[in-house]
Design an enzyme around this catalytic site. Sequence first.
Site, PDB file in Angstrom:
ATOM      1  N   ARG A  29       0.839  -1.201   0.000  1.00  0.00           N
ATOM      2  CA  ARG A  29       0.000   0.000   0.000  1.00  0.00           C
ATOM      3  C   ARG A  29       0.876   1.254   0.000  1.00  0.00           C
ATOM      4  NH1 ARG A  29      -3.102  -3.952   2.320  1.00  0.00           N
ATOM      5  NH2 ARG A  29      -4.930  -4.327   1.005  1.00  0.00           N
TER       6      ARG A  29
ATOM      7  N   TRP B  53      -7.111 -13.926  11.232  1.00  0.00           N
ATOM      8  CA  TRP B  53      -7.195 -12.469  11.336  1.00  0.00           C
ATOM      9  C   TRP B  53      -8.610 -11.965  11.603  1.00  0.00           C
ATOM     10  CZ3 TRP B  53      -9.700  -8.840   8.131  1.00  0.00           C
ATOM     11  CH2 TRP B  53     -10.270  -9.351   6.961  1.00  0.00           C
TER      12      TRP B  53
ATOM     13  N   TYR C  72      -4.136  -5.486  15.120  1.00  0.00           N
ATOM     14  CA  TYR C  72      -3.927  -4.728  13.891  1.00  0.00           C
ATOM     15  C   TYR C  72      -3.482  -3.328  14.306  1.00  0.00           C
ATOM     16  CZ  TYR C  72      -5.579  -7.873  10.219  1.00  0.00           C
ATOM     17  OH  TYR C  72      -5.687  -8.893   9.302  1.00  0.00           O
TER      18      TYR C  72
ATOM     19  N   HIS D  65      -6.783  -9.736  -4.307  1.00  0.00           N
ATOM     20  CA  HIS D  65      -5.761  -8.694  -4.088  1.00  0.00           C
ATOM     21  C   HIS D  65      -4.673  -8.758  -5.156  1.00  0.00           C
ATOM     22  CE1 HIS D  65      -7.244  -6.969  -0.352  1.00  0.00           C
ATOM     23  NE2 HIS D  65      -7.457  -8.186   0.127  1.00  0.00           N
TER      24      HIS D  65
ATOM     25  N   ASP E 106      -0.047  -6.706  -3.634  1.00  0.00           N
ATOM     26  CA  ASP E 106      -1.461  -6.433  -3.393  1.00  0.00           C
ATOM     27  C   ASP E 106      -1.989  -5.681  -4.604  1.00  0.00           C
ATOM     28  OD1 ASP E 106      -4.013  -5.922  -1.893  1.00  0.00           O
ATOM     29  OD2 ASP E 106      -2.775  -6.621  -0.225  1.00  0.00           O
TER      30      ASP E 106
ATOM     31  N   ASP F 164      -7.035 -14.217   1.048  1.00  0.00           N
ATOM     32  CA  ASP F 164      -8.086 -13.475   1.746  1.00  0.00           C
ATOM     33  C   ASP F 164      -8.886 -12.612   0.783  1.00  0.00           C
ATOM     34  OD1 ASP F 164      -5.702 -11.898   1.417  1.00  0.00           O
ATOM     35  OD2 ASP F 164      -6.631 -10.362   2.673  1.00  0.00           O
ATOM     36  N   GLU F 165     -10.056 -12.225   1.214  1.00  0.00           N
ATOM     37  CA  GLU F 165     -10.882 -11.227   0.549  1.00  0.00           C
ATOM     38  C   GLU F 165     -10.882 -11.421  -0.970  1.00  0.00           C
ATOM     39  OE1 GLU F 165     -10.752  -7.578   3.747  1.00  0.00           O
ATOM     40  OE2 GLU F 165      -9.168  -7.630   2.235  1.00  0.00           O
TER      41      GLU F 165
ATOM     42  N   ASP G 249      -2.608  -0.783  12.615  1.00  0.00           N
ATOM     43  CA  ASP G 249      -3.065   0.380  11.856  1.00  0.00           C
ATOM     44  C   ASP G 249      -4.330   0.975  12.471  1.00  0.00           C
ATOM     45  OD1 ASP G 249      -3.683  -2.288  10.816  1.00  0.00           O
ATOM     46  OD2 ASP G 249      -5.157  -1.279   9.563  1.00  0.00           O
TER      47      ASP G 249
ATOM     48  N   TRP H 215      -0.837  -2.743   8.437  1.00  0.00           N
ATOM     49  CA  TRP H 215      -1.283  -2.427   7.078  1.00  0.00           C
ATOM     50  C   TRP H 215      -1.103  -0.932   6.856  1.00  0.00           C
ATOM     51  CZ3 TRP H 215      -2.034  -6.667   4.349  1.00  0.00           C
ATOM     52  CH2 TRP H 215      -2.407  -7.839   5.008  1.00  0.00           C
ATOM     53  N   THR H 216      -0.591  -0.545   5.695  1.00  0.00           N
ATOM     54  CA  THR H 216      -0.071   0.823   5.557  1.00  0.00           C
ATOM     55  C   THR H 216      -0.933   1.748   4.699  1.00  0.00           C
ATOM     56  OG1 THR H 216       1.346   0.123   3.715  1.00  0.00           O
ATOM     57  CG2 THR H 216       2.300   0.068   5.933  1.00  0.00           C
ATOM     58  N   GLU H 217      -2.227   1.468   4.568  1.00  0.00           N
ATOM     59  CA  GLU H 217      -3.056   2.403   3.810  1.00  0.00           C
ATOM     60  C   GLU H 217      -2.969   3.821   4.357  1.00  0.00           C
ATOM     61  OE1 GLU H 217      -4.074  -0.575   4.891  1.00  0.00           O
ATOM     62  OE2 GLU H 217      -5.596  -1.460   3.596  1.00  0.00           O
TER      63      GLU H 217
END
Length: 544
Positions: A148, A384, A409, A248, A177, A317-318, A411, A459-461
Amino acid sequence: MDMELIPAPVSAGDQGRGGFVLDPSTTIDAAPGTESTERWLRATLGAAFGLPLAPGGEGAARAIRLRVDPSLASEGYRLTTEPDESAVITGGSPAGVFWGAQTLRQLLGPEAFRRAPVGGRTGTALAATDIEDRPRFGWRGLMLDVSRHFLPKDEVLRYLDLLAAHKLNVFHFHLTDDQGWRIEIKRHPRLTEVGAWRARSRYGHGASELWDETPHGGYYTQDDIREIVAYAAERHIRVVPEIDIPGHSQAAISAYPELGNTDVVDTAALSVWDDWGVNPNVLAPSDHTLRFFEGVFEELLELFPAQTSPFIHIGGDECPKDQWKQSPAAQARIRELGLADEDELQSWFIRHFDTWLTARGRRLIGWDEILEGGLAEGAAVSSWRGYAGGIAAAEAGHDVVMCPQQQVYLDHRQDGGPDEPMPIGYVRTLEDVYRFEPVPPALSEDAVRHVLGTQANVWTEVMQNRSRVDYQTFPRLAAFAEVAWSALPASGERDFADFERRMAAHYARLDALGVEYRPPGGPLPSQRRPGVLGRPKEGTPPNV
């Protein structure tokens, strides 16, 4: 004796007599197998105090003596400071010796964490001590997302040093990602030529319409990766690389459009994603996709040797199934394989790479969505979405790493106040992280042995640079490190007041390391970003 150590050791005592002296005459007496700790001591304590720390033999007075005794726990150690002004670190393995050296560094004070001596000081002294210690878990990790927001190689090396200083031994390296592909793959050069760069980035999370129009990107060359892996190995840190599939994956699809579901989406029009959240563009379940990523993993295994990277993370995931439901090719694959639905198609995809990695002496690990449609045999799970996935996997006999978003988490915001920068997700204070328990009481006695350990995820958003990563990660990573290392008291409750007291000394160590942590009293003016994003509504779930 109050030693103010983090993480707290099993036991520590003051012998009430003279002990270790570190000065220009101090040498290092290193037994075979402890050479990496010898090098580390010279590069850290030697640099901090301006001392040579030359090699010395068994008879040398005033020495740091490094020994291995396999009768101790593998990563356990004993640290004693002797009347002859020496310090003896005995580990159950070379890793145990290294963790003992980390404790010695803390005992020597914040000066031992500086990169160069200050004010001409050339040494220090310690009272005689006797410390016995060993870790609770074998997997004590940090996941760092560099997709990210990219962090240059030197910043990754810096974080490996910070992990080592907190006795964390697993670095989960989230390399790909939707928003960027960060590792050079020579047979597929467009993964970095195209996939490593996006045109812009959203500020923060959620409904914000604020954008940073500056292009963002970067990647690690294969030589960079080799340096990172070697640097980690010197610090007894295992690296778990992650290539996130089959979801992703928009960065990869933007580089090679044939990887996507071309029969329902114009994948040639896709670019590296500039937004956050769950992306609908997923890999096509085709033979071409399998062969492509087998090639990616072949290069990955060469860069991450089995000795230091026994686990390979494949994400999982997702992964929205909408495109597979609409794709004639995906539906034909489901019929061909005799699968029930798209969940089983994802399970087939994961099982393929589980078998592929197992045949090459590696173990697959993925986020807990790999449970959907049936868990791949031999796969391990990163739990998670709370504890449920980890409990289900462990009870079924699969190994688990506990990293529930509600607890670890990093973040997520640290306070509900208006000054908190980029406030997303749940409020998770330092105390919340400290009270996290990785082993849920719902687990049966037999299943508990499948809990490999725990990790915190970053997570670096919302983290555009090193300062933001530091702010979100620290001091909460120190609390997490104690959870991962130190045994749970018999009462079942950790003493947060005692931890806070010891943290008062630890903040000085973080200062010496240049960590831009969140102070106990809240953000400094330079750390605040008022007005960029409003607070989420109370009770709003995280969007990660």
